[in-house]
Design an enzyme around this catalytic site. Structure first.
Site, PDB file in Angstrom:
ATOM      1  N   CYS A 204      48.511  37.596  41.437  1.00 21.82           N
ATOM      2  CA  CYS A 204      46.870  37.669  41.303  1.00 21.82           C
ATOM      3  C   CYS A 204      46.474  39.093  41.130  1.00 21.82           C
ATOM      4  O   CYS A 204      46.369  40.108  41.867  1.00 21.82           O
ATOM      5  CB  CYS A 204      46.444  37.213  43.120  1.00 21.82           C
ATOM      6  SG  CYS A 204      44.811  37.627  43.025  1.00 21.82           S
TER       7      CYS A 204
ATOM      8  N   CYS B 177      43.384  40.409  43.015  1.00 23.66           N
ATOM      9  CA  CYS B 177      43.850  40.844  44.326  1.00 23.66           C
ATOM     10  C   CYS B 177      44.614  42.277  44.194  1.00 23.66           C
ATOM     11  O   CYS B 177      44.150  43.269  44.923  1.00 23.66           O
ATOM     12  CB  CYS B 177      44.801  40.183  44.935  1.00 23.66           C
ATOM     13  SG  CYS B 177      44.544  38.173  44.955  1.00 23.66           S
ATOM     14  N   ASP B 178      45.468  42.492  43.134  1.00 26.70           N
ATOM     15  CA  ASP B 178      46.318  43.605  43.212  1.00 26.70           C
ATOM     16  C   ASP B 178      46.175  44.651  42.027  1.00 26.70           C
ATOM     17  O   ASP B 178      46.777  45.644  41.755  1.00 26.70           O
ATOM     18  CB  ASP B 178      47.621  43.235  43.262  1.00 26.70           C
ATOM     19  CG  ASP B 178      48.017  42.562  44.465  1.00 26.70           C
ATOM     20  OD1 ASP B 178      47.344  42.655  45.692  1.00 26.70           O
ATOM     21  OD2 ASP B 178      48.696  41.463  44.547  1.00 26.70           O
TER      22      ASP B 178
END
Ligand code: NAP
Length: 311
Positions: free
Chosen positions: A132, A135-136
């Site tokens: 992701c 997200c990261d």
């Protein structure tokens, strides 16, 4: 006696549904499933969930979600639903030979990222290997990363990652992309992205002491089996997601790859009294906060359904 609400799944959608159903005094029964807490359990820092200005670790956040649901009377069981019978109300939910009846069922079984299937991917999961970028990606500011895949997700993630990373390799097993032309063009035109086509990831390289840390990847050519190593700091696997909807196959309407269909603006499935929320019904946003939002909707939909069908 039948439970008012049975919730299948325990990610942000399932637990938010449980908080709302609990506060409506519906005493929800939650089956946490094979991966209690869902996909966030394999994430490290979550920095995009509102209310945590300093960020929070994925597993810690899911523990908080769970505690909040339990506080309002949710009965959370670490059990896996093996079968459902949604042919009539009360619906039947099976855990092996044990059967539970629910006047409503909320499906929050989520989706799972597809993984390449190599051991090093597990070793470095959450420590340089992610599925992701939203997200990261932030953790790779000024660094070099690879995105694996040739579909729209891989293109989108590669482009997104150039906001943070200095250099992004796009690794794809063929020399043609499955992605739409427009998405491909954006990648090809992006000077920070280098294409590594006709290559598969043979191994993710790194150190494990004192903490797991990615240092590179070893690629294998799909044309002549030759190997090469590329130094980098992170690997984003973007080879697709799979909705966890097998339990409902042939019963709940789904699209051609298994995402459950819901009536627009609600969480209603094709079976009245059965609601779907979170990633199992969302191939578009797939964020913890959107999953939590639809979990709330599902609980409200279930509550209103029960009011309208009170016997
Ligand atoms: P996808 O279209 O199924 O593409 C998966 C890609 O991963 C393919 O290029 C495939 O290679 C590769 N792949 C699969 N298994 C692999 C493996 N084991 N090792 C190496 N590579 C592997 O999945 P997606 O990109 O997640 O897209 C899913 C759907 O969402 C699509 O319909 C897409 O259009 C849509 N989507 C749309 C947008 C947008 O419009 N903004 C954004 C994201 C996704 P091959 O090509 O060789 O099979």
């Amino acid at each position: 006696m039948a439970h008012k609400v049975i919730i299948v799944g325990s990610g942000p959608a399932g637990y938010t549904a449980a908080v709302y159903a609990g506060r409506a005094d519906l005493k929800p029964l939650v089956f946490a499933g094979p991966e209690p807490g869902g996909q966030l359990m394999i994430t490290t820092d979550v920095e995009n969930y509102p209310g945590f200005p300093e960020g929070v670790m994925g597993p810690e956040m899911m523990e908080l979600f769970k505690n909040q649901a339990v506080r309002f009377g949710a009965d959370v069981r670490n059990e896996v639903v093996t079968k459902v019978d949604l042919s009539q109300r009360p619906f039947k939910v099976y855990v092996g030979d044990e059967v539970f009846e629910g006047e409503t069922v909320i499906v929050a079984t989520g989706a799972s990222a597809k993984w390449i299937g190599i051991e090093s991917e597990v070793t470095f999961g959450g420590y340089g290997v992610s599925a992701c970028a939203t997200c990261d990606g932030f953790f790779f500011r000024g660094k070099t990363v690879a995105v694996v895949g040739g579909g729209d997700t891989a293109m989108e993630e590669a482009n997104y990652l150039t906001r943070h990373a200095d250099k992004v390799y796009l690794v794809h097993r063929r020399d043609e992309f499955r992605a739409s032309q427009i998405m491909q063009k954006r990648v090809i035109d992006n000077p920070k992205i280098e294409l590594l086509t006709s290559q598969t990831v043979d191994e993710i390289l790194g150190d494990t002491d004192p903490m797991p840390k990615v240092t590179g990847i070893r690629l294998k050519s799909t044309k002549d089996d030759s190997m090469k190593e590329v130094p980098l700091d992170g690997v984003f696997v973007a080879i697709g997601h799979k909705p966890n909807s097998d339990l409902f196959k042939g019963v709940l309407d789904a699209n051609d790859v298994g995402y459950l269909k819901i009536n627009p603006g609600s969480t209603e499935t094709n079976i009245p009294g059965v609601f779907a929320c979170g990633d199992v019904a969302d191939d578009k946003y797939r964020q913890a906060v959107t999953a939590a939002g639809t979990g709330c909707m599902a609980a409200i939909d279930a509550e209103r359904f029960l009011e309208a069908h009170e016997s």
